[in-house]
Design a protein around this motif. Structure first.
Motif, PDB file in Angstrom:
ATOM      1  N   MET A 111      38.523  -4.068  -8.075  1.00 34.39           N
ATOM      2  CA  MET A 111      38.458  -4.302  -9.512  1.00 34.39           C
ATOM      3  C   MET A 111      37.564  -5.496  -9.841  1.00 34.39           C
ATOM      4  N   GLU A 115      34.194  -5.075 -12.088  1.00 33.89           N
ATOM      5  CA  GLU A 115      33.981  -5.942 -13.258  1.00 33.89           C
ATOM      6  C   GLU A 115      32.602  -6.580 -13.208  1.00 33.89           C
ATOM      7  N   ALA A 120      34.263  -1.745 -14.777  1.00 33.64           N
ATOM      8  CA  ALA A 120      35.726  -1.835 -14.779  1.00 33.64           C
ATOM      9  C   ALA A 120      36.354  -0.785 -15.690  1.00 33.64           C
TER      10      ALA A 120
END
Length: 293
Positions: A111, A115, A120
């Motif tokens: 994650m 991002e 994300a």
């Protein structure tokens, strides 16, 4: 340090890689460049053990690399190896666990990387729903998430927009800052010139030159650009230089005899004002053309 020594691979009567040797030093970016069919991808596949070498060896810290050590290398092949119908984040977590990561740590790292690459919000999308450039981002993340001991990346910047290129460059520098050796191939010579600590140039299955950018530039011809107030055609009569080009008031000169550039400047000053006299630093594209021609 990762070191390639004498790697050779033949396909029938054709020698695709011919006794290729070069180091990939710890904590540095090594750019691997060459035309299509030069042997870069075949070399990388032999480093990873995907292809068997017919001669030579791959060393890790001075000893033949083991299968366990190869599993600690982050590898990104030229062809994408993603499952098109699987969700992006789930797939990346699965691939990271195959490399020994704890599932919870793997999901957190996935994650974080999604991002940083602006993906994300697409974490639950299937890979096939992504553009080719975004699929390239996911493939890169798969190689980076497990915190590998080395990185072997085949055309990692292909298809990336400028923002993603900068994100990728920053991530690679984070890995080199902790001592990771990174080898990547690219056809984007200006990008390689800007990012790399070392360069390896291949042609027709052989390494034709290698070294730091400074070493390669120092080994090339010494050139100066002269801009005078009047016509610069008179430089053609001076000894110790090769005139690469003259265009009105501007001349591009290659020094073939040490000190000849000073005589050029003295002559120019006797003839009138000199608007510019500077050493021309060759671009990587020029070094590449000279090395492979």
């Amino acid at each position: 340090m990762l070191e390639i020594k004498g790697l050779t691979r033949r396909f029938g009567d054709k020698t695709a890689v011919d006794h290729v040797s070069f180091p990939v030093p710890d904590g540095g970016l090594t750019g691997f460049v060459g035309g299509n069919g030069a042997g870069k991808t075949t070399t990388m596949r032999m480093v990873m053990g995907v292809l068997q070498a017919h001669d030579g060896e791959v060393l890790w810290d001075g000893r033949p690399i083991t299968a366990a050590q190869r599993r600690r290398i982050g590898y990104m092949p030229e062809e994408r190896g993603l499952y098109p119908k699987q969700a992006i984040a789930d797939q990346l977590v699965y691939l990271a666990t195959l490399r020994g990561m704890d599932p919870g740590a793997a999901r957190a790292a996935v994650m974080e990387h999604l991002e940083r690459f602006g993906l994300a919000e697409r974490a639950k999308d299937r890979v096939e729903k992504l553009s080719l450039g975004n699929q390239q981002r996911v493939q890169i993340i798969a190689a980076l998430v497990p915190q590998p001991d080395a990185l072997i990346l085949d055309e990692p910047f292909s298809g990336l927009d400028p923002t993603a290129v900068e994100s990728m460059a920053g991530l690679l520098r984070e890995h080199t800052s902790r001592g990771v050796p990174v080898l990547f191939s690219s056809h984007q010579l200006d990008l390689v010139d800007r990012l790399c600590d070392r360069l390896v140039i291949m042609a027709q299955g052989k390494v034709v030159t290698q070294g730091t950018a400074e070493e390669l530039r120092a080994g090339g011809p010494v050139r100066y650009e002269l801009v005078t107030a009047g016509d610069a055609g008179w430089v053609r009569d001076l000894p110790g230089i090769h005139v690469a080009d003259v265009d009105g008031r501007t001349a591009l000169l290659e020094v073939v005899e040490s000190g000849a550039e000073q005589r050029v400047l003295e002559q120019a000053l006797r003839r009138g004002p000199v608007e510019e006299f500077r050493r021309v630093v060759p671009r990587l594209s020029e070094i590449y053309q000279e090395a492979t021609s």
